[in-house]
Design a protein around this motif. Structure first.
Motif, PDB file in Angstrom:
ATOM      1  N   ASP A 229      20.118 -15.716  62.436  1.00 25.58           N
ATOM      2  CA  ASP A 229      19.752 -15.359  63.811  1.00 25.58           C
ATOM      3  C   ASP A 229      18.391 -15.905  64.217  1.00 25.58           C
ATOM      4  N   LYS A 230      17.397 -15.731  63.355  1.00 26.07           N
ATOM      5  CA  LYS A 230      16.046 -16.186  63.702  1.00 26.07           C
ATOM      6  C   LYS A 230      15.982 -17.705  63.808  1.00 26.07           C
ATOM      7  N   LEU A 231      16.699 -18.406  62.939  1.00 20.94           N
ATOM      8  CA  LEU A 231      16.693 -19.864  63.005  1.00 20.94           C
ATOM      9  C   LEU A 231      17.346 -20.353  64.293  1.00 20.94           C
ATOM     10  N   GLU A 232      18.450 -19.741  64.673  1.00 21.40           N
ATOM     11  CA  GLU A 232      19.130 -20.153  65.899  1.00 21.40           C
ATOM     12  C   GLU A 232      18.263 -19.865  67.118  1.00 21.40           C
ATOM     13  N   ALA A 233      17.614 -18.706  67.123  1.00 17.10           N
ATOM     14  CA  ALA A 233      16.744 -18.363  68.249  1.00 17.10           C
ATOM     15  C   ALA A 233      15.558 -19.312  68.335  1.00 17.10           C
ATOM     16  N   ALA A 234      14.967 -19.651  67.180  1.00 17.77           N
ATOM     17  CA  ALA A 234      13.841 -20.584  67.163  1.00 17.77           C
ATOM     18  C   ALA A 234      14.265 -21.959  67.681  1.00 17.77           C
ATOM     19  N   THR A 235      15.433 -22.426  67.254  1.00 16.90           N
ATOM     20  CA  THR A 235      15.918 -23.727  67.687  1.00 16.90           C
ATOM     21  C   THR A 235      16.160 -23.757  69.186  1.00 16.90           C
ATOM     22  N   GLU A 236      16.726 -22.684  69.716  1.00 24.28           N
ATOM     23  CA  GLU A 236      16.978 -22.608  71.161  1.00 24.28           C
ATOM     24  C   GLU A 236      15.682 -22.718  71.956  1.00 24.28           C
ATOM     25  N   GLU A 237      14.615 -22.176  71.410  1.00 22.10           N
ATOM     26  CA  GLU A 237      13.320 -22.222  72.098  1.00 22.10           C
ATOM     27  C   GLU A 237      12.503 -23.451  71.716  1.00 22.10           C
ATOM     28  N   ARG A 238      13.119 -24.340  70.924  1.00 19.25           N
ATOM     29  CA  ARG A 238      12.435 -25.540  70.442  1.00 19.25           C
ATOM     30  C   ARG A 238      11.135 -25.180  69.739  1.00 19.25           C
ATOM     31  N   LYS A 239      11.231 -24.210  68.854  1.00 25.65           N
ATOM     32  CA  LYS A 239      10.093 -23.808  68.036  1.00 25.65           C
ATOM     33  C   LYS A 239      10.469 -23.924  66.569  1.00 25.65           C
ATOM     34  N   THR A 240       9.486 -24.219  65.734  1.00 24.51           N
ATOM     35  CA  THR A 240       9.720 -24.113  64.301  1.00 24.51           C
ATOM     36  C   THR A 240       9.784 -22.636  63.934  1.00 24.51           C
ATOM     37  N   TYR A 242       8.002 -21.204  61.880  1.00 25.37           N
ATOM     38  CA  TYR A 242       6.636 -20.712  61.675  1.00 25.37           C
ATOM     39  C   TYR A 242       5.959 -20.343  62.988  1.00 25.37           C
ATOM     40  N   GLU A 243       6.455 -20.882  64.079  1.00 24.17           N
ATOM     41  CA  GLU A 243       5.970 -20.480  65.393  1.00 24.17           C
ATOM     42  C   GLU A 243       6.726 -19.261  65.912  1.00 24.17           C
ATOM     43  N   TYR A 244       7.975 -19.123  65.479  1.00 25.05           N
ATOM     44  CA  TYR A 244       8.831 -18.063  66.016  1.00 25.05           C
ATOM     45  C   TYR A 244       8.792 -16.791  65.172  1.00 25.05           C
ATOM     46  N   SER A 245       8.939 -16.950  63.863  1.00 28.40           N
ATOM     47  CA  SER A 245       8.988 -15.784  62.972  1.00 28.40           C
ATOM     48  C   SER A 245       8.434 -16.177  61.603  1.00 28.40           C
ATOM     49  N   PRO A 246       7.109 -16.310  61.481  1.00 30.48           N
ATOM     50  CA  PRO A 246       6.512 -16.890  60.280  1.00 30.48           C
ATOM     51  C   PRO A 246       6.676 -16.064  59.012  1.00 30.48           C
ATOM     52  N   ASN A 247       7.054 -14.793  59.151  1.00 30.57           N
ATOM     53  CA  ASN A 247       7.194 -13.949  57.963  1.00 30.57           C
ATOM     54  C   ASN A 247       8.648 -13.684  57.581  1.00 30.57           C
ATOM     55  N   CYS A 248       9.587 -14.353  58.246  1.00 28.35           N
ATOM     56  CA  CYS A 248      10.997 -14.126  57.903  1.00 28.35           C
ATOM     57  C   CYS A 248      11.320 -14.771  56.556  1.00 28.35           C
ATOM     58  N   GLY A 249      12.502 -14.467  56.039  1.00 29.44           N
ATOM     59  CA  GLY A 249      12.887 -14.950  54.717  1.00 29.44           C
ATOM     60  C   GLY A 249      12.890 -16.464  54.617  1.00 29.44           C
ATOM     61  N   PHE A 250      13.449 -17.146  55.606  1.00 31.79           N
ATOM     62  CA  PHE A 250      13.502 -18.603  55.570  1.00 31.79           C
ATOM     63  C   PHE A 250      12.098 -19.193  55.497  1.00 31.79           C
ATOM     64  N   ALA A 251      11.187 -18.672  56.328  1.00 30.67           N
ATOM     65  CA  ALA A 251       9.818 -19.200  56.359  1.00 30.67           C
ATOM     66  C   ALA A 251       9.140 -19.038  55.010  1.00 30.67           C
ATOM     67  N   ARG A 252       9.263 -17.868  54.414  1.00 30.71           N
ATOM     68  CA  ARG A 252       8.618 -17.630  53.119  1.00 30.71           C
ATOM     69  C   ARG A 252       9.247 -18.491  52.028  1.00 30.71           C
TER      70      ARG A 252
END
Length: 267
Positions: A229-240, A242-252
């Motif tokens: 979910d967070k990756l799809e939302a970040a992509t929709e907003e054209r954000k990495t 780390y800009e959208y949810s820097p502490n989520c599992g994927f980012a860590r």
């Protein structure tokens, strides 16, 4: 915290431009998402200048970075423009882009048919023009083997196979390793760094996949958990991420992977 750990791991004085290919013949494994976010990590956490090469005619990297697809990788392969003429700035100060679109399909065919050139060396020779301007070049490859992918592997220092914890992905890894080894006749220094497992879930099946991969190929200890979910939302907003949810599992997890990968640079 991720950025601080990576900075401690990195020794910048050891770096000339490092060219890294992300690859798998299987689609849907998340290569583009990893390429974009790795580029951001290199640029923002390591203060490195990064060149992203979109080597997929779908042009997903190009769309994310809002590149001009009219000037693209096909121009380099066809000999119509130099690499310096094709490089584009992005909204990120330390990330530049070589764009792609469907022109790459025609370029691949043209390169294969042209018997008057050394087909596999086009991209490697082109990148030499900018090797003092960038610290890292990330090549995001399509799920196929064609002339532009061969060029990418010949131009690369390191290659990383990205795969997912499913039987088709695992079977494809064996074949991909064979392809990589076969291209070492053109690039003896090409280093297969290992397999990065993406979209991992902590289930019995997930751990069986890890065991299967470990028995076949070098496997990074770090693995990227499934974070849809967070990756799809970040992509929709054209954000990495780390800009959208820097502490989520994927980012860590991607930060852990980069730290593990960078340790190999000193070896």
């Amino acid at each position: 915290q991720i950025f601080a750990r990576i900075n401690r791991c990195l020794r910048k004085e050891m770096i000339s431009m490092k060219t890294i290919s992300l690859i798998n013949k299987k689609g849907g494994v998340g290569k583009t998402t990893i390429a974009i976010n790795l580029a951001y990590l290199f640029a923002e956490s390591c203060d490195l200048k990064v060149l992203v090469v979109d080597n997929d005619d779908q042009g997903n990297d190009t769309q994310f970075f809002e590149g001009d697809a009219e000037i693209n990788l096909a121009d380099i392969l066809m000999g119509d423009r130099s690499l310096k003429e094709v490089v584009q700035k992005t909204r990120y100060e330390r990330i530049d882009l070589i764009a792609s679109d469907t022109d790459l399909l025609d370029a691949n065919i043209a390169v294969i048919k042209d018997e008057n050139i050394v087909q596999q060396n086009i991209l490697r020779n082109a990148l030499r023009d900018v090797e003092t301007e960038y610290d890292v070049c990330i090549i995001d490859n399509p799920p196929t083997i064609n002339a532009s992918v061969i060029n990418a592997l010949v131009a690369s220092d390191d290659v990383i196979i990205v795969t997912t914890p499913d039987i088709y992905g695992i079977r494809g890894v064996d074949r991909m390793v064979d392809y990589i080894n076969s291209f070492k006749r053109y690039n003896p220094d090409l280093r297969f760094c290992g397999v990065l497992l993406n979209k991992f879930a902590s289930t019995p099946h997930g751990y069986r996949c890890i065991d299967m991969l470990r028995s076949r190929v070098p496997l990074f200890t770090s693995r990227i958990r499934y974070t849809k979910d967070k990756l799809e939302a970040a992509t929709e907003e054209r954000k990495t991420i780390y800009e959208y949810s820097p502490n989520c599992g994927f980012a860590r997890d991607l930060g852990d992977f980069l730290e593990e990968y960078l340790k190999g640079w000193a070896n």
